[in-house]
Write a protein that holds these residues in place. Structure first.
Motif, PDB file in Angstrom:
ATOM      1  N   PHE A   1       0.839  -1.199   0.000  1.00 61.25           N
ATOM      2  CA  PHE A   1       0.000   0.000   0.000  1.00 61.25           C
ATOM      3  C   PHE A   1       0.876   1.253   0.000  1.00 61.25           C
ATOM      4  O   PHE A   1       0.647   2.187  -0.765  1.00 61.25           O
ATOM      5  CB  PHE A   1      -0.898  -0.019   1.234  1.00 61.25           C
ATOM      6  N   ASN A   2       1.894   1.258   0.863  1.00 65.74           N
ATOM      7  CA  ASN A   2       2.806   2.406   0.930  1.00 65.74           C
ATOM      8  C   ASN A   2       3.516   2.639  -0.397  1.00 65.74           C
ATOM      9  O   ASN A   2       3.648   3.773  -0.860  1.00 65.74           O
ATOM     10  CB  ASN A   2       3.847   2.180   2.027  1.00 65.74           C
ATOM     11  N   ASP A   3       3.996   1.531  -0.988  1.00 67.01           N
ATOM     12  CA  ASP A   3       4.718   1.647  -2.257  1.00 67.01           C
ATOM     13  C   ASP A   3       3.832   2.218  -3.352  1.00 67.01           C
ATOM     14  O   ASP A   3       4.253   3.088  -4.125  1.00 67.01           O
ATOM     15  CB  ASP A   3       5.262   0.276  -2.688  1.00 67.01           C
ATOM     16  N   GLN A   4       2.592   1.718  -3.415  1.00 69.44           N
ATOM     17  CA  GLN A   4       1.691   2.182  -4.467  1.00 69.44           C
ATOM     18  C   GLN A   4       1.262   3.628  -4.221  1.00 69.44           C
ATOM     19  O   GLN A   4       1.158   4.432  -5.156  1.00 69.44           O
ATOM     20  CB  GLN A   4       0.460   1.289  -4.544  1.00 69.44           C
ATOM     21  N   LEU A   5       1.029   3.951  -2.948  1.00 69.92           N
ATOM     22  CA  LEU A   5       0.620   5.312  -2.621  1.00 69.92           C
ATOM     23  C   LEU A   5       1.743   6.301  -2.908  1.00 69.92           C
ATOM     24  O   LEU A   5       1.503   7.413  -3.408  1.00 69.92           O
ATOM     25  CB  LEU A   5       0.222   5.388  -1.142  1.00 69.92           C
ATOM     26  N   ALA A   6       2.975   5.889  -2.612  1.00 67.02           N
ATOM     27  CA  ALA A   6       4.126   6.764  -2.879  1.00 67.02           C
ATOM     28  C   ALA A   6       4.239   7.063  -4.371  1.00 67.02           C
ATOM     29  O   ALA A   6       4.565   8.188  -4.776  1.00 67.02           O
ATOM     30  CB  ALA A   6       5.409   6.102  -2.373  1.00 67.02           C
ATOM     31  N   GLY A   7       3.945   6.062  -5.187  1.00 66.62           N
ATOM     32  CA  GLY A   7       3.998   6.266  -6.630  1.00 66.62           C
ATOM     33  C   GLY A   7       2.870   7.143  -7.150  1.00 66.62           C
ATOM     34  O   GLY A   7       2.968   7.719  -8.236  1.00 66.62           O
ATOM     35  N   ALA A   8       1.781   7.255  -6.345  1.00 63.89           N
ATOM     36  CA  ALA A   8       0.623   8.043  -6.795  1.00 63.89           C
ATOM     37  C   ALA A   8       0.685   9.491  -6.351  1.00 63.89           C
ATOM     38  O   ALA A   8      -0.049  10.333  -6.868  1.00 63.89           O
ATOM     39  CB  ALA A   8      -0.663   7.408  -6.255  1.00 63.89           C
ATOM     40  N   VAL A   9       1.560   9.791  -5.389  1.00 69.98           N
ATOM     41  CA  VAL A   9       1.588  11.136  -4.802  1.00 69.98           C
ATOM     42  C   VAL A   9       1.834  12.217  -5.855  1.00 69.98           C
ATOM     43  O   VAL A   9       1.090  13.191  -5.951  1.00 69.98           O
ATOM     44  CB  VAL A   9       2.643  11.221  -3.676  1.00 69.98           C
ATOM     45  N   VAL A  10       2.876  12.052  -6.649  1.00 71.07           N
ATOM     46  CA  VAL A  10       3.234  13.089  -7.628  1.00 71.07           C
ATOM     47  C   VAL A  10       2.129  13.291  -8.670  1.00 71.07           C
ATOM     48  O   VAL A  10       1.711  14.436  -8.922  1.00 71.07           O
ATOM     49  CB  VAL A  10       4.583  12.765  -8.304  1.00 71.07           C
ATOM     50  N   PRO A  11       1.610  12.212  -9.304  1.00 73.24           N
ATOM     51  CA  PRO A  11       0.526  12.424 -10.280  1.00 73.24           C
ATOM     52  C   PRO A  11      -0.701  13.093  -9.678  1.00 73.24           C
ATOM     53  O   PRO A  11      -1.303  13.970 -10.297  1.00 73.24           O
ATOM     54  CB  PRO A  11       0.194  11.006 -10.769  1.00 73.24           C
ATOM     55  N   VAL A  12      -1.083  12.676  -8.460  1.00 70.53           N
ATOM     56  CA  VAL A  12      -2.277  13.247  -7.830  1.00 70.53           C
ATOM     57  C   VAL A  12      -2.056  14.720  -7.500  1.00 70.53           C
ATOM     58  O   VAL A  12      -2.892  15.577  -7.816  1.00 70.53           O
ATOM     59  CB  VAL A  12      -2.657  12.457  -6.558  1.00 70.53           C
TER      60      VAL A  12
END
Length: 755
Positions: free
Chosen positions: A538-549
């Motif tokens: 979850f952390n890994d996927q969320l970290a990857g989503a931070v910049v696009p969001v």
């Protein structure tokens, strides 16, 4: 033009005008829409997010394998048998007698299956003073909490007969029951109490029952309609209970806010001497326009959640987006119709000493309608804008500073609930005696033939290496499902409830142990799941989503501000000020919940981390909601500027005349969010405190000090719009001129106002 002949243009004005002229049709269409949405949603039913779709990565792969195989994993339960004073060991007769009694008691309930003795499974601690009896609950794991009580009672009866031992049960079913008993109604009570709290504050704000009921009525009907729409949409994008709760929270906040903005402006125009029809048209073109701009901006912010790739976030984002859109449409359509129908009756149910009518009869000047407090504050701010910016921005940056050390993780049981519940103490004792035993890693092994010699050899090798590598202290349990050619391998991770250490153990399993064993067998899949793995994925996927969001929300919000106000300066300052308020909210969260500074003041405690999903969730929600106030205040400033006031006078006028409605809206939001800060779960406390603190900061320091100070410093540069941007669509055309009462309108200096 005579009274009532003010010309207004634009979507909001046209919608409000049509609704006022066709009021019964507008109300009927809205009621029909709400009823149809609820009916169709109920008939369609809601499809919820599946476990296999919650996350990507290995956790998703493992859940998909289990789902495709049709395996229903039962709710596992464990009974911890432990010497209270350390004098008894598992080899002693009394200890063995207790183990036998537990096995017999739980089997006798008829509610369990696969009961195992610690003497067979070697689930005895290294010091020999603790042992585990393990079993599974019969039936569906999702409802196991409803059937576990007889088992818990049986274990308690055994405890009564063995006073020198500690005999306690823990597991998925027992935790489910304990939390349902302790907190089951907690969240629901908070949801239900939010409406009365909002109504109470509105009664104070308006001093009349009918006027106070309108915003609540709009918000509630918008929420009801959205609940129905969620059922329909869920067949395309699955929803969840969490999404439903977030939708209710956001829907109540924006629904009340939008109606409040509209109603206060209409009331203000009537109190200034304009007839009801003119007042309604002006409110439609001014507050109505601000609602549309704000609503679209909030929708864009909520849409940012769709870029996370996380099913739960996508559900929350879509549900929130829908309720904001419904509330926005309702505010500019059915609300004008209701106000037109009610007329003066909107003041019915006056509350003694709260209704402002008598004061306004004595003096209807604009000055008296302006907030005395904010007039005094603005006087100082506008007199010394440099000092005001330095002090306010410096204070917010200092508050935001702790956020630089933010640590996020999924909270463990003891972090989430503290040690107030006996089962949490059992959880801690189990982890101490059997590190990782309460939440083992689960390896889902899929092979063409699970009983093939090379597969069995690899499984045995994996079990041995998991311990020898230092990732686990054992015992490593293997469960075979021969028909499906699947094996479950349960590996207690060294580190236990310490997710950092347990995460390092997980990495050893994934990166070292698995490739050297199961990874060498052709055709074998072996994704590793479990609580620790889920948290990491979850952390890994969320970290990857931070910049696009972040990029999506900021860029689109900037674009909307640019088009709505035709000012590059206002668009930039809007983004900067919103980011500053979000940063301050992050700082408060870290200070209170990670470091424990002042945590007792909000009934919390420092747990060393912020729940993983909260920072991104807060950013999206706060960025959207902050635009409510910003658009409303800046629209009023620009409106005054277009009527010929100087920029400084326009700032003064815009801030102080909106102070009352912004304060009322902020108090409602803070009160509603603070209710969630009173819940028992630390994650809910974090969400409630973070939202409440951010809204409070936004409505006071940002809108009352920083915004006017920055605009005062910029002066005429506030309206800077480069020539090369003039080709962009003009969304400012529905700024309404001030309505006139007798002949041409004039500004405060006696000059003719452009219409």
């Amino acid at each position: 033009m005579g009274n009532g002949e003010t010309r207004v243009r634009g979507l909001a004005a046209r919608a409000g005008g049509w609704s006022a002229r066709h009021r019964w049709a507008a109300v009927g269409i809205w009621v029909l829409f709400v009823v149809l949405a609820m009916g169709l949603g109920s008939a369609a039913g809601r499809v919820d997010v599946k476990d296999s779709d919650q996350l990507k990565g290995e956790t998703h792969t493992a859940a998909k394998i289990i789902e495709d195989a049709g395996i229903e994993e039962p709710a596992g339960e464990t009974v911890l048998i432990q010497s209270k004073d350390g004098s008894l060991k598992a080899t002693d007769a009394e200890f063995k007698s207790a183990v036998t009694a537990v096995v017999k008691a739980v089997e006798g309930t008829g509610k369990v299956t696969d009961v195992t003795s610690p003497y067979d499974t070697r689930t005895i601690s290294k010091d020999g003073r603790s042992a585990l009896v393990q079993f599974d609950m019969r039936g569906d794991s999702d409802t196991a909490g409803e059937r576990v009580e007889p088992v818990l009672n049986a274990v308690e009866d055994v405890q009564k007969d063995h006073g020198s031992l500690r005999i306690e049960e823990i597991g998925g079913a027992s935790m489910m029951k304990t939390f349902d008993d302790a907190f089951g109604d907690d969240f629901q009570k908070a949801e239900y109490s939010a409406v009365p709290v909002a109504l109470g504050i509105l009664l104070i704000a308006f001093g009349a029952l009918v006027a106070a009921l309108l915003p609540v009525l709009l918000a509630v009907t918008a929420i009801m309609a959205t609940m129905g729409l969620m059922g329909i949409v869920s067949h395309v994008m699955p929803m969840s209970d969490t999404a439903n709760s977030v939708m209710l929270l956001v829907g109540l906040a924006v629904g009340v806010d939008y109606c409040l903005f509209y109603l206060r402006r209409e009331r203000e125009e009537r109190q200034a001497g304009r007839d009801a029809q003119t007042a309604l048209r002006v409110a439609a073109a001014t507050s109505g326009r601000a609602i549309i701009v704000s609503g679209v901006t909030v929708c864009v912010a909520m849409a940012g959640m769709l870029f996370t790739g996380l099913a739960e976030f996508e559900a929350m984002g879509l549900a929130s987006l829908m309720v904001v859109a419904v509330a926005m449409v309702g505010s500019v359509t059915v609300l004008p119709a209701l106000l037109s129908l009610l007329g003066e009756r909107v003041e019915k149910g006056k509350i003694p000493f709260l209704h402002p009518e008598s004061r306004l009869r004595r003096n209807k000047s604009a000055a008296n309608r302006e907030s005395r407090f904010w007039t005094a504050v603005l006087k100082g701010v506008l007199a010394r804008p440099v000092i005001s910016v330095a002090v306010a921005a410096g204070a917010l940056l200092a508050i935001a500073a702790p956020a630089l050390g933010m640590k996020t993780q999924n909270l463990t049981l003891d972090q989430e609930f503290g040690d107030s519940l006996p089962i949490v103490q059992t959880y801690n004792r189990l982890n101490e005696a059997f590190p990782g035993g309460s939440d083992p890693a689960e390896v889902v092994v899929k092979a063409d033939d699970i009983n093939a010699p090379e597969v069995k050899s690899a499984l045995a090798d994996f079990r041995d290496r998991a311990v020898s590598s230092g990732a686990s202290r054992g015992p490593v349990e293997i469960k075979l499902h021969d028909e499906q050619n699947i094996a479950f391998v349960y590996v207690p991770l060294v580190g236990g409830s310490d997710l950092d250490k347990a995460g390092a153990s997980l990495d050893k399993l994934r990166d070292d142990v698995r490739p050297a064993t199961l990874g060498k067998v052709d055709g074998v899949e072996a994704p590793i799941t479990g609580q620790v793995a889920g948290s990491k994925d979850f952390n890994d996927q969320l970290a990857g989503a931070v910049v696009p969001v972040f990029a999506f929300v900021v860029v689109f919000a900037f674009g909307l501000m640019l088009l709505s106000f035709r000012s590059l300066t206002i668009a930039i300052t809007s983004i900067v000020l919103n980011l500053l308020s979000v940063g301050a909210a992050y700082g408060i969260l870290v200070a209170v919940f990670q470091h424990g500074w002042g945590a007792s003041l909000v009934g919390a405690e420092g747990v060393g981390a912020i729940i993983t999903w909260l920072p991104l969730f807060l950013f999206v929600i706060l960025f959207g909601l902050s635009m409510d106030y910003h658009v409303f205040v800046v629209s009023r400033i620009r409106e005054a500027r277009l009527r010929g006031r100087t920029t400084k006078d326009a700032i003064q006028h815009g801030v102080v005349t909106t102070a009352g409605v912004v304060t009322s809206a902020a108090v409602i939001m803070v009160a509603v969010f603070a209710i969630f800060g009173t819940l028992s779960m630390q994650s809910m406390k974090q969400m409630g405190v973070g939202l409440a603190a951010a809204v409070l900061i936004d409505a006071t320091i940002i809108r009352g000090v920083l915004l006017p100070a920055v605009m005062a410093l910029l002066g005429e540069r506030n309206w800077y719009f480069p020539k090369w941007l003039h080709r962009l669509p003009d969304m400012t055309h529905d700024e309404a001129p001030e309505a006139v009462t007798h002949g041409p309108a004039h500004d405060d200096k006696g000059e003719r106002v452009p219409v």
